[in-house]
Design a protein around this motif. Structure first.
Motif, PDB file in Angstrom:
ATOM      1  N   LEU A 183       0.861  -1.178   0.000  1.00 15.90           N
ATOM      2  CA  LEU A 183       0.000   0.000   0.000  1.00 15.90           C
ATOM      3  C   LEU A 183       0.898   1.229   0.000  1.00 15.90           C
ATOM      4  CD1 LEU A 183      -2.567  -1.209   2.680  1.00 15.90           C
ATOM      5  CD2 LEU A 183      -3.088  -0.809   0.264  1.00 15.90           C
ATOM      6  N   TYR A 184       0.665   2.114  -0.974  1.00 22.27           N
ATOM      7  CA  TYR A 184       1.586   3.220  -1.183  1.00 22.27           C
ATOM      8  C   TYR A 184       0.837   4.558  -1.191  1.00 22.27           C
ATOM      9  CZ  TYR A 184       4.235  -0.798  -2.783  1.00 22.27           C
ATOM     10  OH  TYR A 184       4.833  -2.029  -2.854  1.00 22.27           O
ATOM     11  N   PRO A 185       1.419   5.592  -0.564  1.00 24.06           N
ATOM     12  CA  PRO A 185       0.733   6.890  -0.504  1.00 24.06           C
ATOM     13  C   PRO A 185       0.664   7.549  -1.872  1.00 24.06           C
ATOM     14  CG  PRO A 185       2.958   7.074   0.383  1.00 24.06           C
ATOM     15  CD  PRO A 185       2.724   5.614   0.126  1.00 24.06           C
ATOM     16  N   SER A 186      -0.498   8.111  -2.186  1.00 23.67           N
ATOM     17  CA  SER A 186      -0.663   8.861  -3.434  1.00 23.67           C
ATOM     18  C   SER A 186      -0.979  10.337  -3.160  1.00 23.67           C
ATOM     19  CB  SER A 186      -1.772   8.245  -4.288  1.00 23.67           C
ATOM     20  OG  SER A 186      -2.970   8.100  -3.538  1.00 23.67           O
ATOM     21  N   HIS A 187      -1.488  10.620  -1.961  1.00 18.39           N
ATOM     22  CA  HIS A 187      -1.834  12.004  -1.595  1.00 18.39           C
ATOM     23  C   HIS A 187      -1.652  12.172  -0.093  1.00 18.39           C
ATOM     24  CE1 HIS A 187      -5.061  15.475  -1.666  1.00 18.39           C
ATOM     25  NE2 HIS A 187      -3.839  15.903  -1.356  1.00 18.39           N
ATOM     26  N   ILE A 188      -0.918  13.192   0.312  1.00 19.79           N
ATOM     27  CA  ILE A 188      -0.717  13.508   1.733  1.00 19.79           C
ATOM     28  C   ILE A 188      -1.031  14.979   1.962  1.00 19.79           C
ATOM     29  CG2 ILE A 188       0.918  13.603   3.652  1.00 19.79           C
ATOM     30  CD1 ILE A 188       2.549  11.421   2.273  1.00 19.79           C
ATOM     31  N   THR A 189      -1.924  15.241   2.902  1.00 15.27           N
ATOM     32  CA  THR A 189      -2.235  16.613   3.304  1.00 15.27           C
ATOM     33  C   THR A 189      -1.845  16.792   4.766  1.00 15.27           C
ATOM     34  OG1 THR A 189      -4.076  16.829   1.748  1.00 15.27           O
ATOM     35  CG2 THR A 189      -4.049  18.336   3.627  1.00 15.27           C
ATOM     36  N   HIS A 190      -0.967  17.757   5.028  1.00 15.52           N
ATOM     37  CA  HIS A 190      -0.585  18.077   6.406  1.00 15.52           C
ATOM     38  C   HIS A 190      -1.509  19.168   6.930  1.00 15.52           C
ATOM     39  CE1 HIS A 190       3.619  16.499   5.213  1.00 15.52           C
ATOM     40  NE2 HIS A 190       2.933  15.562   5.829  1.00 15.52           N
ATOM     41  N   VAL A 191      -2.092  18.926   8.092  1.00 16.42           N
ATOM     42  CA  VAL A 191      -3.117  19.813   8.644  1.00 16.42           C
ATOM     43  C   VAL A 191      -2.526  20.649   9.775  1.00 16.42           C
ATOM     44  CG1 VAL A 191      -5.395  19.953   9.695  1.00 16.42           C
ATOM     45  CG2 VAL A 191      -4.879  18.104   8.073  1.00 16.42           C
ATOM     46  N   LYS A 192      -2.711  21.973   9.666  1.00 13.72           N
ATOM     47  CA  LYS A 192      -2.259  22.907  10.704  1.00 13.72           C
ATOM     48  C   LYS A 192      -3.468  23.636  11.274  1.00 13.72           C
ATOM     49  CE  LYS A 192       1.458  25.349   9.801  1.00 13.72           C
ATOM     50  NZ  LYS A 192       2.472  26.211   9.131  1.00 13.72           N
ATOM     51  N   GLY A 193      -3.500  23.795  12.590  1.00 14.88           N
ATOM     52  CA  GLY A 193      -4.593  24.529  13.218  1.00 14.88           C
ATOM     53  C   GLY A 193      -4.631  25.981  12.794  1.00 14.88           C
ATOM     54  N   ASN A 194      -3.459  26.602  12.681  1.00 14.78           N
ATOM     55  CA  ASN A 194      -3.332  27.984  12.204  1.00 14.78           C
ATOM     56  C   ASN A 194      -1.945  28.147  11.589  1.00 14.78           C
ATOM     57  OD1 ASN A 194      -1.368  29.188  14.236  1.00 14.78           O
ATOM     58  ND2 ASN A 194      -2.971  28.453  15.629  1.00 14.78           N
ATOM     59  N   PRO A 195      -1.683  29.269  10.938  1.00 17.79           N
ATOM     60  CA  PRO A 195      -0.411  29.407  10.210  1.00 17.79           C
ATOM     61  C   PRO A 195       0.829  29.385  11.091  1.00 17.79           C
ATOM     62  CG  PRO A 195      -2.017  31.046   9.466  1.00 17.79           C
ATOM     63  CD  PRO A 195      -2.588  30.412  10.693  1.00 17.79           C
ATOM     64  N   GLU A 196       0.657  29.643  12.399  1.00 22.11           N
ATOM     65  CA  GLU A 196       1.811  29.789  13.282  1.00 22.11           C
ATOM     66  C   GLU A 196       2.270  28.491  13.929  1.00 22.11           C
ATOM     67  OE1 GLU A 196       3.128  32.754  13.136  1.00 22.11           O
ATOM     68  OE2 GLU A 196       1.413  33.376  11.890  1.00 22.11           O
ATOM     69  N   VAL A 197       1.523  27.413  13.779  1.00 19.76           N
ATOM     70  CA  VAL A 197       1.862  26.170  14.478  1.00 19.76           C
ATOM     71  C   VAL A 197       2.337  25.114  13.490  1.00 19.76           C
ATOM     72  CG1 VAL A 197       0.214  26.643  16.320  1.00 19.76           C
ATOM     73  CG2 VAL A 197      -0.513  25.269  14.355  1.00 19.76           C
ATOM     74  N   VAL A 198       2.969  24.076  14.026  1.00 23.98           N
ATOM     75  CA  VAL A 198       3.397  22.965  13.175  1.00 23.98           C
ATOM     76  C   VAL A 198       2.177  22.134  12.790  1.00 23.98           C
ATOM     77  CG1 VAL A 198       5.667  22.869  14.244  1.00 23.98           C
ATOM     78  CG2 VAL A 198       3.827  21.452  15.162  1.00 23.98           C
ATOM     79  N   SER A 199       2.290  21.394  11.703  1.00 24.79           N
ATOM     80  CA  SER A 199       1.197  20.503  11.321  1.00 24.79           C
ATOM     81  C   SER A 199       1.110  19.366  12.329  1.00 24.79           C
ATOM     82  CB  SER A 199       1.416  19.958   9.906  1.00 24.79           C
ATOM     83  OG  SER A 199       2.651  19.282   9.809  1.00 24.79           O
ATOM     84  N   LYS A 200      -0.109  19.035  12.746  1.00 30.58           N
ATOM     85  CA  LYS A 200      -0.280  18.011  13.777  1.00 30.58           C
ATOM     86  C   LYS A 200      -1.005  16.773  13.288  1.00 30.58           C
ATOM     87  CE  LYS A 200      -4.479  20.152  15.709  1.00 30.58           C
ATOM     88  NZ  LYS A 200      -5.164  20.538  16.957  1.00 30.58           N
ATOM     89  N   ARG A 201      -1.585  16.831  12.107  1.00 32.23           N
ATOM     90  CA  ARG A 201      -2.284  15.684  11.550  1.00 32.23           C
ATOM     91  C   ARG A 201      -1.833  15.457  10.105  1.00 32.23           C
ATOM     92  NH1 ARG A 201      -3.044  15.164  16.160  1.00 32.23           N
ATOM     93  NH2 ARG A 201      -5.010  15.277  17.310  1.00 32.23           N
ATOM     94  N   SER A 202      -1.892  14.189   9.711  1.00 34.63           N
ATOM     95  CA  SER A 202      -1.625  13.834   8.314  1.00 34.63           C
ATOM     96  C   SER A 202      -2.831  13.087   7.764  1.00 34.63           C
ATOM     97  CB  SER A 202      -0.386  12.945   8.194  1.00 34.63           C
ATOM     98  OG  SER A 202       0.781  13.643   8.562  1.00 34.63           O
ATOM     99  N   LEU A 203      -3.397  13.613   6.702  1.00 35.66           N
ATOM    100  CA  LEU A 203      -4.418  12.912   5.931  1.00 35.66           C
ATOM    101  C   LEU A 203      -3.687  12.206   4.794  1.00 35.66           C
ATOM    102  CD1 LEU A 203      -6.912  15.869   5.822  1.00 35.66           C
ATOM    103  CD2 LEU A 203      -7.598  13.589   6.599  1.00 35.66           C
TER     104      LEU A 203
END
Length: 242
Positions: A183-203
């Motif tokens: 199983l191989y990734p084809s799309h990854i979205t990194h989710v940030k709560g706001n522009p000032e913080v690091v991304s905390k979730r990966s879709l």
């Protein structure tokens, strides 16, 4: 007692569920790609049933199955399904993932999972401190990565898609385990709560084909309760106040 959550086209009762409606589940339900027009969908660890319901709203899949181990959550998901406009297409199984994967002979065109440990239980502060082992332990108690991936490998159609939302800090680990099951990734979205913080979730969207990976970023808010247009576009079909 937790109050019902009213979406535009359906309502979620959640007083018997440990995992309440949260941003993570709604993100996965809205982000998951359906342009391949899946005929059959499986939501692993459905909780309230919100992701399955969102996908039933978004597409015309004849079969939208869900799986839930916790008895109270299972019964509540069944009730939420029955009260929705798509009750004839939704079905919830009460079983352990391993049991389900070994007994079900059919495969699914789309599988989704929001691992149950993490809605509302892992804070950004925890992820940015030295509590990684604690975060990992919480997850392993609920649904270890290797069990999830092995089950998806068993249940996914050869041309199917698997979409998941996980902590950003465990993205690399998950991708490595998934690769062992082809199983191989084809799309990854990194989710940030706001522009000032690091991304905390990966879709992450997986398929059985090794292609180039489409990577992008989603920011939810610019300031408190000031949502980005990208986030509004993603969820406005569901939230009443969008």
């Amino acid at each position: 007692m937790s109050k019902p959550f009213q979406f535009k086209q359906f309502k979620i009762e959640q007083d018997r569920c440990a995992m309440q409606i949260g941003t993570d589940g709604v993100l996965l339900g809205a982000w998951t790609r359906i342009d391949q027009k899946p005929d059959s969908i499986l939501d692993i660890g459905t909780g309230t049933g919100v992701i399955a319901l969102m996908l039933a709203q978004r597409c015309n899949a004849e079969l939208v199955d869900a799986l839930e181990l916790d008895e109270d959550a299972y019964e509540q998901a069944v009730e939420n399904f029955e009260q929705s406009p798509w009750g004839d297409r939704l079905f919830c199984y009460h079983a352990h993932l391993y049991e389900f994967a070994t007994e079900i002979e059919d495969t699914y065109h789309l599988i989704v999972c929001n691992p149950p440990f993490f809605e509302g239980s892992v804070t950004l502060q925890e992820e940015q401190t030295n509590s990684k082992a604690r975060v990992n332990a919480r997850f392993e108690e609920s649904m270890p990565f290797d069990l999830l991936v092995a089950s998806v490998n068993q249940l996914l159609n050869p041309e199917g898609i698997f979409s998941v939302i996980i902590p950003r800090m465990r993205e690399e680990e998950f991708i490595k385990i998934a690769a062992q099951a082809n199983l191989y990734p084809s799309h990854i979205t990194h989710v940030k709560g706001n522009p000032e913080v690091v991304s905390k979730r990966s879709l992450i969207e997986f398929s059985r084909k090794q292609n180039s990976i489409n990577k992008d970023e989603l920011i939810i808010e610019t300031t408190r309760h000031q949502y980005t247009q990208e986030y509004i576009d993603l969820v406005e079909d569901f939230y009443i106040k969008m």
